[in-house]
Design a protein around this motif. Structure first.
Motif, PDB file in Angstrom:
ATOM      1  N   ALA A  29       0.909  -0.858  -0.387  1.00 57.28           N
ATOM      2  CA  ALA A  29       0.099   0.382  -0.039  1.00 57.28           C
ATOM      3  C   ALA A  29       0.732   1.233  -0.351  1.00 57.28           C
ATOM      4  CB  ALA A  29      -1.021  -0.478   1.059  1.00 57.28           C
ATOM      5  N   GLN A  30       0.310   2.165  -0.474  1.00 56.82           N
ATOM      6  CA  GLN A  30       1.403   3.370  -0.713  1.00 56.82           C
ATOM      7  C   GLN A  30       0.732   4.224   0.472  1.00 56.82           C
ATOM      8  OE1 GLN A  30       3.208   4.144  -3.123  1.00 56.82           O
ATOM      9  NE2 GLN A  30       3.144   1.902  -3.791  1.00 56.82           N
ATOM     10  N   PRO A  31       1.616   4.837   0.084  1.00 57.71           N
ATOM     11  CA  PRO A  31       1.402   6.065   2.198  1.00 57.71           C
ATOM     12  C   PRO A  31       0.137   7.302   1.476  1.00 57.71           C
ATOM     13  CG  PRO A  31       4.125   5.627   1.443  1.00 57.71           C
ATOM     14  CD  PRO A  31       3.362   5.044   0.395  1.00 57.71           C
ATOM     15  N   MET A  32      -0.347   7.277   2.609  1.00 61.62           N
ATOM     16  CA  MET A  32      -1.519   8.413   1.633  1.00 61.62           C
ATOM     17  C   MET A  32      -1.170   9.961   1.765  1.00 61.62           C
ATOM     18  SD  MET A  32      -4.764   8.719   4.192  1.00 61.62           S
ATOM     19  CE  MET A  32      -5.043   7.207   5.029  1.00 61.62           C
ATOM     20  N   GLY A  33      -1.173  10.696   0.924  1.00 61.97           N
ATOM     21  CA  GLY A  33      -0.546  12.035   0.588  1.00 61.97           C
ATOM     22  C   GLY A  33      -1.211  12.778   1.852  1.00 61.97           C
ATOM     23  N   MET A  34      -0.313  14.554   2.294  1.00 62.90           N
ATOM     24  CA  MET A  34      -0.293  15.270   3.145  1.00 62.90           C
ATOM     25  C   MET A  34      -1.786  15.746   3.250  1.00 62.90           C
ATOM     26  SD  MET A  34       0.690  16.681   5.391  1.00 62.90           S
ATOM     27  CE  MET A  34       0.707  17.457   6.513  1.00 62.90           C
ATOM     28  N   GLY A  35      -2.264  15.854   2.346  1.00 61.34           N
ATOM     29  CA  GLY A  35      -3.890  16.562   1.915  1.00 61.34           C
ATOM     30  C   GLY A  35      -5.086  15.938   2.234  1.00 61.34           C
ATOM     31  N   ARG A  36      -4.507  14.663   2.065  1.00 53.30           N
ATOM     32  CA  ARG A  36      -5.392  13.329   1.978  1.00 53.30           C
ATOM     33  C   ARG A  36      -5.910  12.774   3.332  1.00 53.30           C
ATOM     34  NH1 ARG A  36      -5.771   7.654  -1.449  1.00 53.30           N
ATOM     35  NH2 ARG A  36      -7.729   6.901  -0.043  1.00 53.30           N
ATOM     36  N   ALA A  37      -4.767  12.543   3.754  1.00 59.01           N
ATOM     37  CA  ALA A  37      -3.930  12.332   5.467  1.00 59.01           C
ATOM     38  C   ALA A  37      -5.327  13.077   6.654  1.00 59.01           C
ATOM     39  CB  ALA A  37      -3.307  12.693   5.543  1.00 59.01           C
ATOM     40  N   VAL A  38      -5.093  14.423   6.132  1.00 58.35           N
ATOM     41  CA  VAL A  38      -5.434  15.452   6.904  1.00 58.35           C
ATOM     42  C   VAL A  38      -6.626  15.216   6.640  1.00 58.35           C
ATOM     43  CG1 VAL A  38      -6.214  18.208   7.306  1.00 58.35           C
ATOM     44  CG2 VAL A  38      -3.398  16.723   7.214  1.00 58.35           C
ATOM     45  N   LEU A  39      -7.383  15.822   5.504  1.00 61.74           N
ATOM     46  CA  LEU A  39      -9.211  15.408   5.459  1.00 61.74           C
ATOM     47  C   LEU A  39      -9.772  14.438   5.995  1.00 61.74           C
ATOM     48  CD1 LEU A  39      -9.413  16.548   1.842  1.00 61.74           C
ATOM     49  CD2 LEU A  39      -9.794  18.116   3.919  1.00 61.74           C
ATOM     50  N   GLY A  40      -8.623  13.185   5.460  1.00 65.06           N
ATOM     51  CA  GLY A  40      -9.647  11.947   6.356  1.00 65.06           C
ATOM     52  C   GLY A  40      -9.235  12.017   7.719  1.00 65.06           C
TER      53      GLY A  40
END
Length: 127
Positions: free
Chosen positions: A7-18
């Motif tokens: 699994a690829q690491p989540m991007g910064m924006g996607r992680a913050v939103l999630g």
């Protein structure tokens, strides 16, 4: 995702939103449960609601810091988050509650509970 792939690491924006959505949902549910079953009077409910807002803001801020620092210094990011949460509880206890005229018991207990439950989902979004 193909079998055997990493699994690829989540991007910064996607992680913050999630994380913001997940912790917001958890905090709102916990707030509603406390207002419905624990502190049902108006003063207690107001204190819980104010603590929910504080927890949401502080947790969002500390998550961004932890996410930025975690790549190189996991322990430093975690430690900074702990210090910020602790400082906000101390501030809330010493100044915030009195300034807003809130009931101290519900305000402090709910703040600590909100931090605890939202911190449980934090590791899911730090990777």
């Amino acid at each position: 995702m193909p079998t055997g792939s990493v699994a690829q690491p989540m991007g910064m924006g996607r992680a913050v939103l999630g994380f913001t959505a997940a912790q917001g949902t958890i905090i709102v549910v916990a707030m509603l449960v406390m207002q419905r079953f624990v502190w049902t009077d108006a003063a207690g409910a107001d204190a819980v609601r104010a603590s929910a807002w504080l927890a949401f803001i502080v947790q969002s801020f500390t998550f961004v810091i932890a996410r930025l620092v975690a790549r190189q210094q996991v322990i430093a990011g975690w430690g900074l988050g702990v210090i910020l949460r602790f400082a906000s509880v101390a501030f809330w206890a010493l100044l915030g509650i009195k300034a807003l005229g809130l009931v101290s018991g519900p305000a402090l207990i709910s703040l600590v509970l909100f931090y605890f439950v939202s911190t449980l989902v934090e590791p899911l979004f730090l990777n």
